[in-house]
Design an enzyme around this catalytic site. Structure first.
Site, PDB file in Angstrom:
ATOM      1  N   THR A 130      44.432  40.786  35.629  1.00 14.36           N
ATOM      2  CA  THR A 130      45.667  41.038  34.876  1.00 14.36           C
ATOM      3  C   THR A 130      46.527  39.775  34.880  1.00 14.36           C
ATOM      4  O   THR A 130      47.080  39.376  33.844  1.00 14.36           O
ATOM      5  CB  THR A 130      46.423  42.253  35.455  1.00 14.36           C
ATOM      6  OG1 THR A 130      45.540  43.376  35.414  1.00 14.36           O
ATOM      7  CG2 THR A 130      47.664  42.574  34.653  1.00 14.36           C
ATOM      8  N   ASN A 141      34.621  47.921  30.080  1.00 12.49           N
ATOM      9  CA  ASN A 141      34.711  48.615  31.367  1.00 12.49           C
ATOM     10  C   ASN A 141      34.403  50.107  31.270  1.00 12.49           C
ATOM     11  O   ASN A 141      33.939  50.713  32.225  1.00 12.49           O
ATOM     12  CB  ASN A 141      36.104  48.413  31.974  1.00 12.49           C
ATOM     13  CG  ASN A 141      37.214  48.582  30.980  1.00 12.49           C
ATOM     14  OD1 ASN A 141      37.224  47.925  29.939  1.00 12.49           O
ATOM     15  ND2 ASN A 141      38.148  49.468  31.250  1.00 12.49           N
ATOM     16  N   GLN A 165      34.012  42.440  33.735  1.00 14.82           N
ATOM     17  CA  GLN A 165      32.851  43.299  33.996  1.00 14.82           C
ATOM     18  C   GLN A 165      31.535  42.524  33.907  1.00 14.82           C
ATOM     19  O   GLN A 165      30.476  43.081  34.167  1.00 14.82           O
ATOM     20  CB  GLN A 165      32.834  44.488  33.025  1.00 14.82           C
ATOM     21  CG  GLN A 165      34.036  45.424  33.155  1.00 14.82           C
ATOM     22  CD  GLN A 165      34.082  46.182  34.480  1.00 14.82           C
ATOM     23  OE1 GLN A 165      33.090  46.268  35.212  1.00 14.82           O
ATOM     24  NE2 GLN A 165      35.257  46.734  34.800  1.00 14.82           N
ATOM     25  N   SER A 173      37.919  39.025  38.117  1.00 17.91           N
ATOM     26  CA  SER A 173      38.567  39.817  39.161  1.00 17.91           C
ATOM     27  C   SER A 173      37.583  40.032  40.307  1.00 17.91           C
ATOM     28  O   SER A 173      36.458  40.477  40.075  1.00 17.91           O
ATOM     29  CB  SER A 173      38.977  41.165  38.556  1.00 17.91           C
ATOM     30  OG  SER A 173      39.636  41.932  39.510  1.00 17.91           O
ATOM     31  N   HIS A 221      37.589  42.205  42.836  1.00 14.12           N
ATOM     32  CA  HIS A 221      37.281  43.543  43.361  1.00 14.12           C
ATOM     33  C   HIS A 221      36.277  44.316  42.509  1.00 14.12           C
ATOM     34  O   HIS A 221      35.876  45.412  42.868  1.00 14.12           O
ATOM     35  CB  HIS A 221      38.560  44.355  43.577  1.00 14.12           C
ATOM     36  CG  HIS A 221      39.258  44.835  42.345  1.00 14.12           C
ATOM     37  ND1 HIS A 221      39.140  46.128  41.890  1.00 14.12           N
ATOM     38  CD2 HIS A 221      40.105  44.217  41.490  1.00 14.12           C
ATOM     39  CE1 HIS A 221      39.893  46.273  40.811  1.00 14.12           C
ATOM     40  NE2 HIS A 221      40.485  45.128  40.540  1.00 14.12           N
ATOM     41  N   THR A 263      51.441  30.171  48.051  1.00 14.39           N
ATOM     42  CA  THR A 263      50.398  29.962  49.069  1.00 14.39           C
ATOM     43  C   THR A 263      49.210  30.860  48.766  1.00 14.39           C
ATOM     44  O   THR A 263      49.367  32.031  48.444  1.00 14.39           O
ATOM     45  CB  THR A 263      50.981  30.261  50.474  1.00 14.39           C
ATOM     46  OG1 THR A 263      52.075  29.364  50.680  1.00 14.39           O
ATOM     47  CG2 THR A 263      49.943  30.062  51.562  1.00 14.39           C
ATOM     48  N   CYS A 307      43.557  61.182  31.660  1.00 10.62           N
ATOM     49  CA  CYS A 307      43.955  62.597  31.726  1.00 10.62           C
ATOM     50  C   CYS A 307      45.463  62.664  31.897  1.00 10.62           C
ATOM     51  O   CYS A 307      45.982  62.205  32.896  1.00 10.62           O
ATOM     52  CB  CYS A 307      43.291  63.279  32.905  1.00 10.62           C
ATOM     53  SG  CYS A 307      41.647  63.823  32.523  1.00 10.62           S
TER      54      CYS A 307
HETATM   55  N1  PLP Z   1      39.822  43.710  32.299  1.00 12.45           N
HETATM   56  C1  PLP Z   1      38.856  44.600  32.512  1.00 12.45           C
HETATM   57  C2  PLP Z   1      37.722  44.695  31.538  1.00 12.45           C
HETATM   58  C3  PLP Z   1      38.914  45.453  33.598  1.00 12.45           C
HETATM   59  O1  PLP Z   1      37.939  46.346  33.797  1.00 12.45           O
HETATM   60  C4  PLP Z   1      40.012  45.340  34.493  1.00 12.45           C
HETATM   61  C5  PLP Z   1      40.144  46.273  35.629  1.00 12.45           C
HETATM   62  O2  PLP Z   1      40.029  47.483  35.466  1.00 12.45           O
HETATM   63  C6  PLP Z   1      40.988  44.385  34.250  1.00 12.45           C
HETATM   64  C7  PLP Z   1      40.868  43.596  33.141  1.00 12.45           C
HETATM   65  C8  PLP Z   1      42.157  44.196  35.189  1.00 12.45           C
HETATM   66  O3  PLP Z   1      41.692  43.608  36.401  1.00 12.45           O
HETATM   67  P1  PLP Z   1      42.560  43.517  37.737  1.00 12.45           P
HETATM   68  O4  PLP Z   1      42.412  44.824  38.412  1.00 12.45           O
HETATM   69  O5  PLP Z   1      41.926  42.436  38.549  1.00 12.45           O
HETATM   70  O6  PLP Z   1      43.935  43.173  37.380  1.00 12.45           O
END
Ligand code: PLP
Length: 705
Positions: free
Chosen positions: A88, A176, A206, A226, A228, A264, A353
């Protein structure tokens, strides 16, 4: 204890079944080597990488080693790669950089195009960042969604038409929700062919670890990542910026990351991401595309066997092998989510939802998928570290979910189950339809059916072999055509009725009452033209003296005229239920017992002590029968629970209110439904009702004794 590949045993009790995590596109577990790297840097090399002493230099070495590895893995070439908090932030930075450059070019009198073009299936972070920075920077360019085709891929003809007007083009590498892989080469070719000077942002979140990326060999200007989504922790990400692409920092300050992103550095996150990237570079840790596609095929086969009529919402050949997005006719995403969750399989709803109903997924809507599929979609996704055991266990649980949905009447059944008897509430928050069922004769009456419950009613009626004597409404001239069509021969749609759907025998007069097993149903029309339906026990009929009426189905509980036909303890069962009361009585409405949520909520940590202090207490599971069936007898503390689905609460209240008031601890998945039910009981004067706060999700669970 976490076993990484998707089977998690977070048990507080060793008999608790394991959790199968199949929501990898939302986030993943953290790679053990990444945890070790984070712990190491926090414990041993905690220096600030900006410090020039030894501790700082050690941290800096980890930082730069991770960056070098990332640059090789992503093929960054002469481009720049900075660490940040996640995608993001990367998207913001890229959008800000492109728009600042556009504003400058515009100020210099250059033609920049008037469109900010983004794929219709982009993550919401993209259009919302575009809207935000476009407004803040006063550019006033037009945001324009680029359509996708039925397979979810960008419409290249539309791109060809729009590219000459584009100032910035935003597309994703893989979606995603569906895993659909974009044709980046095709998009690049169109951008080149049209000669557009637009900047190009590609959301690669993704794609990391699942698709080959050689960024420097492309014309991509910005690519956010990203951590995670690929076994690194949350809060760490990367942004690639092509050599020569304009850049404006989002965060200014200490000059870290060569001044590109001050603050930092998140060294624990960077060290962990470094371990993941090293594993990716070395190979051997993550599964190959072919292995993952094999896993997907096994999951898809299990889903097809368990959920008849299932439709996959994307073409597997053009999607990441780790994502399955599907819909099941007649079963909504909420029911599917609930049954998977009850079985310990963590998946996600493809649609957002809302409290009232599932909003259709904008991704599937953009693909032109029919509304029922877009509203009812489920996403099952797994990471490239998933192991054989997880897939085998998931397939077994999927079969259990299918059986649970069949036994609960949501899917067509193999054997005829025992039918429901009595009153059944079929509601979504704030509104309900009602069924009165006579199991012995297999007849029923439907009152104010909600359109979103059509499939559920049809499956229940047809699956349990009921005939429908009437479909009645509290307002005249309601349109029940869809339900009538869905019921087929179970309901005689040609039989004469009045404007409310109440049967009119051949003599032209309305039937005075409808017998339903131990009950008799009568209709009353109020002065305002609204109708209520009164259910009295058969022995008391035809005296529909107010006190003998056990249930009154009404438009709202404040329906004028109700006090004239319902007794003080008649259960009022409303169609519109703005305050989520489920049902109430005139006595409770008059008393309007003040209650706080706090007194109804029972802390799960206090459950054992509560049960010891109240030996006669009973657990009551208000989840749907299919959720109970999928859970296979697992309850808080291993105590057997009485199943009373929320839809059957009204029926059961009659017994509870008139019997001995033993302490009841109501439970459900998250604590929401049980809270509603416990509050309803208390309003009706049953003081011994509690709701287990946080539901089964937070309770210590064990197999029921
Ligand atoms: N773009 C895509 C395609 C994602 O799947 C996600 C997370 O769901 C994001 C952007 C946002 O990523 P982050 O959680 O690192 O801000």
């Amino acid at each position: 204890m976490v076993k990484l590949c998707g089977i998690t045993a977070t048990a507080t009790n060793s008999t608790m079944p394991t959790e199968i995590y199949l929501d990898g596109n939302a986030t993943t577990a953290v790679l053990p080597a990444a945890i070790a790297a984070a712990v190491d840097i926090m414990g041993q090399r905690f220096g600030n990488p900006s410090s020039s002493h030894g501790a700082g230099l050690q941290a800096k070495a980890v930082l730069e080693r991770t960056r070098a590895c990332a640059m090789r893995v992503l093929g960054v070439g002469p481009g720049r790669l900075m660490f940040n908090s996640g995608a993001t932030e990367g998207i913001q930075t890229a959008v800000l950089s492109a728009l600042c450059a556009l504003r400058e070019r515009q100020a210099n009198g250059e033609a920049i195009g008037d469109l900010l073009l983004y794929g219709a299936t982009e993550h919401k972070a993209v259009p919302q960042s575009l809207e935000h920075w476009n407004r803040l920077l006063g550019l006033h360019l037009t945001l324009q969604a680029l359509p996708v085709d039925g397979d979810g891929r960008h419409d290249l003809a539309a791109l060809r038409a729009l590219a000459p007007r584009a100032a910035l083009v935003c597309t994703m590498a893989a979606n995603n929700e569906t895993g659909v892989i974009s044709d980046l080469a095709g998009i690049a070719a169109v951008l080149t062919e049209t000669g557009t000077a637009a900047y190009w942002l590609v959301d690669c979140v993704q794609a990391l670890g699942k698709l080959p990326l050689e960024l420097a060999h492309t014309r991509i200007d910005y690519a956010p990542f990203s951590g995670h989504k690929l076994y690194a922790p949350k809060g760490i990400g990367m942004l690639y910026v092509r050599a020569g692409a304009p850049y404006t920092p989002l965060i200014m300050g200490g000059g870290q990351e060569a001044g590109l992103r001050s603050g930092t550095e998140n060294m624990a996150g960077i060290a962990a991401l470094g371990a993941v990237l090293a594993a990716l570079e070395q190979g051997g840790t993550f599964r190959t595309h072919a292995e993952l596609a094999g896993f997907r095929a096994r999951l898809a086969d299990s889903l097809r066997a368990a959920l008849p009529g299932i439709v996959f919402n994307h073409a597997f050949a053009a999607s990441l092998p780790t994502t399955l997005n599907f819909s099941v006719p007649g079963v909504g995403s909420r029911e599917l989510m609930d049954v998977f969750d009850a079985a310990g399989v963590r998946v996600s709803s493809g649609s957002a939802c809302s409290a009232k109903q599932a909003a259709p997924s904008y991704v599937l809507v953009a693909m032109g998928v029919p509304d029922w599929r877009a509203s009812g979609a489920i996403r099952m996704s797994f990471g490239p570290l998933t192991d054989e055991a997880t897939i085998a266990a998931a397939c077994a649980r999927i079969a259990r979910c299918g059986a649970a949905l069949r036994s609960g009447g949501l899917l067509p059944m193999d054997d005829m189950p025992a039918g429901h008897d009595g009153v059944l509430q079929l509601g979504v928050d704030g509104a309900s339809g009602w069924l009165v069922l006579d199991a012995a004769r297999r007849r029923c009456v439907v009152i104010d059916p909600l359109p979103e419950q059509t499939a559920r009613i049809a499956t229940l009626v047809c699956g349990h072999d009921y005939g429908v004597d009437a479909i009645v409404a509290t307002s005249p001239n309601a349109d029940h055509a869809t339900l009538i069509a869905a019921l087929g021969p179970r309901f005689d749609g040609d039989a004469a009725t009045d404007a409310y759907g109440w049967p009119m025998p051949a003599d032209g007069a309305s039937a005075s009452s409808l017998p339903l097993g131990r009950h008799v149903l009568t209709a009353v029309t109020h002065a305002d033209g609204q109708r209520s339906y009164l259910l009295a026990t058969a022995e008391q009929a035809p005296t529909t003296a107010a006190a003998a009426v056990r249930f009154a189905f009404c438009a709202t509980v404040t329906q004028p005229g109700l006090p004239a036909c319902a007794g003080p303890d008649t259960l009022l069962c409303p169609t519109r239920d703005a305050h989520n009361q489920l049902c109430t009585t005139l006595r409770a409405l008059a008393a309007s017992v003040a209650q706080t949520e706090a007194e109804v909520r029972l802390d799960p940590a206090a459950l054992d002590a509560f049960l010891q202090a109240h030996p006669g207490a009973r657990l009551v599971d208000v989840r749907e029968p299919y959720e109970c069936a999928a859970t296979a007898g697992v309850t808080p503390g291993g105590q057997p629970a009485i199943p009373v689905p929320l839809g059957q609460l009204a029926d059961r209240l009659d017994q509870w209110l008139h019997g001995e008031h033993v302490p009841l601890v109501l439970v459900c998945r998250s604590g929401n439904r049980s809270l509603k039910a416990a509050q309803c009981l208390r309003r009706l004067g049953y003081r011994q009702a509690w709701s287990l706060d946080g539901g089964l999700a937070l309770a210590p669970l064990a197999l029921a004794a």
